[in-house]
Design a protein around this motif. Structure first.
Motif, mmCIF file in Angstrom:
data_model
loop_
_atom_site.group_PDB
_atom_site.id
_atom_site.type_symbol
_atom_site.label_atom_id
_atom_site.label_comp_id
_atom_site.label_asym_id
_atom_site.label_seq_id
_atom_site.Cartn_x
_atom_site.Cartn_y
_atom_site.Cartn_z
ATOM 1 N N LEU A 183 4.064 8.023 8.983
ATOM 2 C CA LEU A 183 4.410 6.786 8.281
ATOM 3 C C LEU A 183 4.779 7.067 6.829
ATOM 4 C CD1 LEU A 183 1.780 4.267 9.699
ATOM 5 C CD2 LEU A 183 4.138 4.667 10.423
ATOM 6 N N PRO A 184 5.809 6.385 6.318
ATOM 7 C CA PRO A 184 6.307 6.660 4.957
ATOM 8 C C PRO A 184 5.499 5.936 3.888
ATOM 9 C CG PRO A 184 7.650 4.972 5.976
ATOM 10 C CD PRO A 184 6.662 5.407 7.030
ATOM 11 N N GLN A 185 5.629 6.435 2.670
ATOM 12 C CA GLN A 185 5.067 5.749 1.506
ATOM 13 C C GLN A 185 5.937 4.533 1.164
ATOM 14 O OE1 GLN A 185 2.228 6.401 -0.781
ATOM 15 N NE2 GLN A 185 2.905 4.296 -1.099
ATOM 16 N N ILE A 186 5.301 3.394 0.952
ATOM 17 C CA ILE A 186 6.019 2.177 0.574
ATOM 18 C C ILE A 186 5.990 2.070 -0.950
ATOM 19 C CG2 ILE A 186 6.183 -0.315 0.862
ATOM 20 C CD1 ILE A 186 6.558 1.287 3.428
ATOM 21 N N HIS A 187 7.140 2.099 -1.588
ATOM 22 C CA HIS A 187 7.201 2.080 -3.045
ATOM 23 C C HIS A 187 7.325 0.677 -3.617
ATOM 24 C CE1 HIS A 187 7.407 6.436 -3.195
ATOM 25 N NE2 HIS A 187 8.358 6.402 -2.265
ATOM 26 N N GLU A 188 7.789 -0.250 -2.820
ATOM 27 C CA GLU A 188 7.934 -1.621 -3.309
ATOM 28 C C GLU A 188 7.763 -2.583 -2.143
ATOM 29 O OE1 GLU A 188 11.131 -4.442 -5.755
ATOM 30 O OE2 GLU A 188 11.521 -2.314 -5.453
ATOM 31 N N ILE A 189 6.977 -3.629 -2.375
ATOM 32 C CA ILE A 189 6.737 -4.628 -1.333
ATOM 33 C C ILE A 189 7.398 -5.932 -1.746
ATOM 34 C CG2 ILE A 189 4.978 -5.997 -0.144
ATOM 35 C CD1 ILE A 189 3.099 -3.629 -0.374
ATOM 36 N N GLY A 190 8.275 -6.409 -0.899
ATOM 37 C CA GLY A 190 8.980 -7.650 -1.184
ATOM 38 C C GLY A 190 8.920 -8.596 -0.002
ATOM 39 N N ALA A 191 9.761 -9.610 -0.035
ATOM 40 C CA ALA A 191 9.777 -10.618 1.022
ATOM 41 C C ALA A 191 10.279 -10.024 2.329
ATOM 42 C CB ALA A 191 10.659 -11.785 0.600
ATOM 43 N N LEU A 192 9.770 -10.562 3.431
ATOM 44 C CA LEU A 192 10.182 -10.126 4.763
ATOM 45 C C LEU A 192 11.419 -10.901 5.191
ATOM 46 C CD1 LEU A 192 6.661 -10.035 6.434
ATOM 47 C CD2 LEU A 192 8.014 -8.069 5.678
ATOM 48 N N SER A 193 12.331 -10.210 5.875
ATOM 49 C CA SER A 193 13.571 -10.861 6.315
ATOM 50 C C SER A 193 13.441 -11.465 7.707
ATOM 51 C CB SER A 193 14.721 -9.838 6.310
ATOM 52 O OG SER A 193 14.408 -8.736 7.163
ATOM 53 N N ALA A 194 12.398 -11.097 8.437
ATOM 54 C CA ALA A 194 12.205 -11.615 9.799
ATOM 55 C C ALA A 194 10.706 -11.610 10.124
ATOM 56 C CB ALA A 194 12.960 -10.743 10.810
ATOM 57 N N PRO A 195 10.266 -12.492 11.014
ATOM 58 C CA PRO A 195 8.838 -12.546 11.334
ATOM 59 C C PRO A 195 8.327 -11.280 12.019
ATOM 60 C CG PRO A 195 10.104 -13.996 12.774
ATOM 61 C CD PRO A 195 11.030 -13.544 11.724
ATOM 62 N N PHE A 196 9.191 -10.604 12.784
ATOM 63 C CA PHE A 196 8.809 -9.344 13.421
ATOM 64 C C PHE A 196 9.794 -8.271 12.960
ATOM 65 C CE2 PHE A 196 7.214 -12.620 16.324
ATOM 66 C CZ PHE A 196 5.870 -12.251 16.375
ATOM 67 N N ALA A 197 9.260 -7.220 12.369
ATOM 68 C CA ALA A 197 10.108 -6.202 11.751
ATOM 69 C C ALA A 197 10.784 -5.324 12.793
ATOM 70 C CB ALA A 197 9.255 -5.336 10.815
ATOM 71 N N ASP A 198 12.010 -4.899 12.480
ATOM 72 C CA ASP A 198 12.744 -4.026 13.396
ATOM 73 C C ASP A 198 12.903 -2.612 12.816
ATOM 74 O OD1 ASP A 198 14.539 -4.438 11.363
ATOM 75 O OD2 ASP A 198 16.103 -5.351 12.632
ATOM 76 N N ASN A 199 12.072 -2.281 11.813
ATOM 77 C CA ASN A 199 12.065 -0.928 11.256
ATOM 78 C C ASN A 199 10.668 -0.640 10.711
ATOM 79 O OD1 ASN A 199 12.152 -1.299 8.062
ATOM 80 N ND2 ASN A 199 13.433 -2.887 9.000
ATOM 81 N N ILE A 249 3.377 -12.584 -3.788
ATOM 82 C CA ILE A 249 3.976 -12.041 -2.564
ATOM 83 C C ILE A 249 3.320 -12.651 -1.337
ATOM 84 C CG2 ILE A 249 4.362 -9.931 -1.217
ATOM 85 C CD1 ILE A 249 4.392 -8.393 -3.864
ATOM 86 N N VAL A 250 1.997 -12.810 -1.400
ATOM 87 C CA VAL A 250 1.244 -13.309 -0.246
ATOM 88 C C VAL A 250 1.434 -14.810 -0.048
ATOM 89 C CG1 VAL A 250 -1.086 -13.558 0.725
ATOM 90 C CG2 VAL A 250 -0.453 -11.442 -0.470
ATOM 91 N N ALA A 251 1.562 -15.552 -1.130
ATOM 92 C CA ALA A 251 1.550 -17.023 -1.085
ATOM 93 C C ALA A 251 2.500 -17.635 -0.058
ATOM 94 C CB ALA A 251 1.836 -17.587 -2.475
ATOM 95 N N PRO A 252 3.771 -17.188 0.054
ATOM 96 C CA PRO A 252 4.678 -17.845 1.003
ATOM 97 C C PRO A 252 4.271 -17.691 2.462
ATOM 98 C CG PRO A 252 5.899 -16.542 -0.614
ATOM 99 C CD PRO A 252 4.467 -16.161 -0.749
ATOM 100 N N TYR A 253 3.374 -16.768 2.759
ATOM 101 C CA TYR A 253 2.996 -16.509 4.152
ATOM 102 C C TYR A 253 1.672 -17.164 4.532
ATOM 103 C CZ TYR A 253 6.671 -13.136 3.407
ATOM 104 O OH TYR A 253 7.872 -12.563 3.082
#
Length: 280
Positions: A183-199, A249-253
């Protein structure tokens, strides 16, 4: 002759990642329930690794203020405490009155129900005091999303009931990269583009956000159930107070049926101000 400057206080929230500070404005008592920027005359922050920046910020603020009192919440250990003490005295003088806020059985109208009250993180206690000052006589869930995420319950009658601690949003993502080979290092966390990720990157982000939101939602549901039970089955209301750098970041979810969400900046500093106003 130039008028003497009125004494001002400096509030400091020393966390694991950043040190934040503010000088509160002299405002009427009724305005102290406001979380707006007008509460502060000056604010600033610096990374723990760049404390020298704080000296410059404080010196700039001190040019127009008579800073005579400092109230500090420090959860980053004795090393940072010593460094801040030395920096404050160097920047603002040895006559400075420095107070280190600590959790106690009762403070500012909030009763600490931790098994060992002194063991409760002083930032959590200050945040709870700040939330109660903003929203008095209400059942609250106080969620602070930082290096760690803390989710705490405060009753309408002024009891800190306890809470939960989990890795913060960024800490969760980093721990996966450090402990899992593929698993890769995540350098920046932003909004999700879809409810279930495809990557994979988005899947990690989605999982970390879901864990944060789920913990907060569970706490709100539990507090709501307790409130209804104590009210004899009458419908109750819980207010969720969300703070911390990752809170936005968490609030919209968050899905909080039966609860109202309030996003508040600098909640620990608001709590320190509330305590300082009552112990002057």
């Amino acid at each position: 002759m130039e008028n003497a400057k009125s004494p001002s206080m400096l509030l400091i929230d020393a966390g694991n990642t950043r040190v934040k500070w503010a000088v509160p404005a002299s405002v009427p008592e009724a305005a102290l329930t406001s979380a707006c920027a007008a509460r502060w005359l000056h604010t600033g922050s610096a990374e723990r690794a760049a404390l020298a920046e704080l000296a410059q910020q404080w010196a700039a603020a001190a040019e127009s203020l008579n800073l005579s009192r400092v109230v500090i919440s420090n959860v980053a250990g004795p090393g940072l405490r010593d460094a801040l003490d030395a920096l404050l005295r160097q920047s603002l003088g040895d006559a400075l009155r420095i107070e280190w806020f600590a959790s106690q059985p009762e403070c500012a109208g909030l009763r600490n129900r931790y098994r060992n009250p002194a063991q409760l993180g002083c930032d959590r206690f200050a945040a709870a005091i700040g939330a109660r000052a903003l929203f008095p006589a209400q059942d609250l869930i106080v969620a602070t999303c930082g290096t760690a995420t803390t989710v705490d319950a405060v009753s309408a009658d002024g009891r800190f009931l306890g809470g939960m601690i989990l890795p913060g949003l960024g800490t969760m993502a980093t721990s996966l990269a450090l402990t899992t080979a593929q698993l890769p290092q995540i350098h920046e966390i932003g909004a999700l583009s879809a409810p279930f990720a495809d990557n994979t990157v988005d899947a990690i982000v989605a999982g970390c956000i879901a864990a944060q939101a789920g913990a907060i939602e569970r706490a709100v549901a539990t507090q709501l159930a307790l409130s209804v039970k104590q009210a004899g089955g009458v419908a109750a209301q819980v207010r969720c107070v969300l703070a911390g750098g990752a809170g936005a970041i968490v609030a919209p979810y968050l899905t909080l049926p039966g609860a109202q969400l309030e996003k508040v900046d600098n909640l620990v500093l608001i709590g320190l101000h509330t305590v300082a106003m009552q112990t002057d």
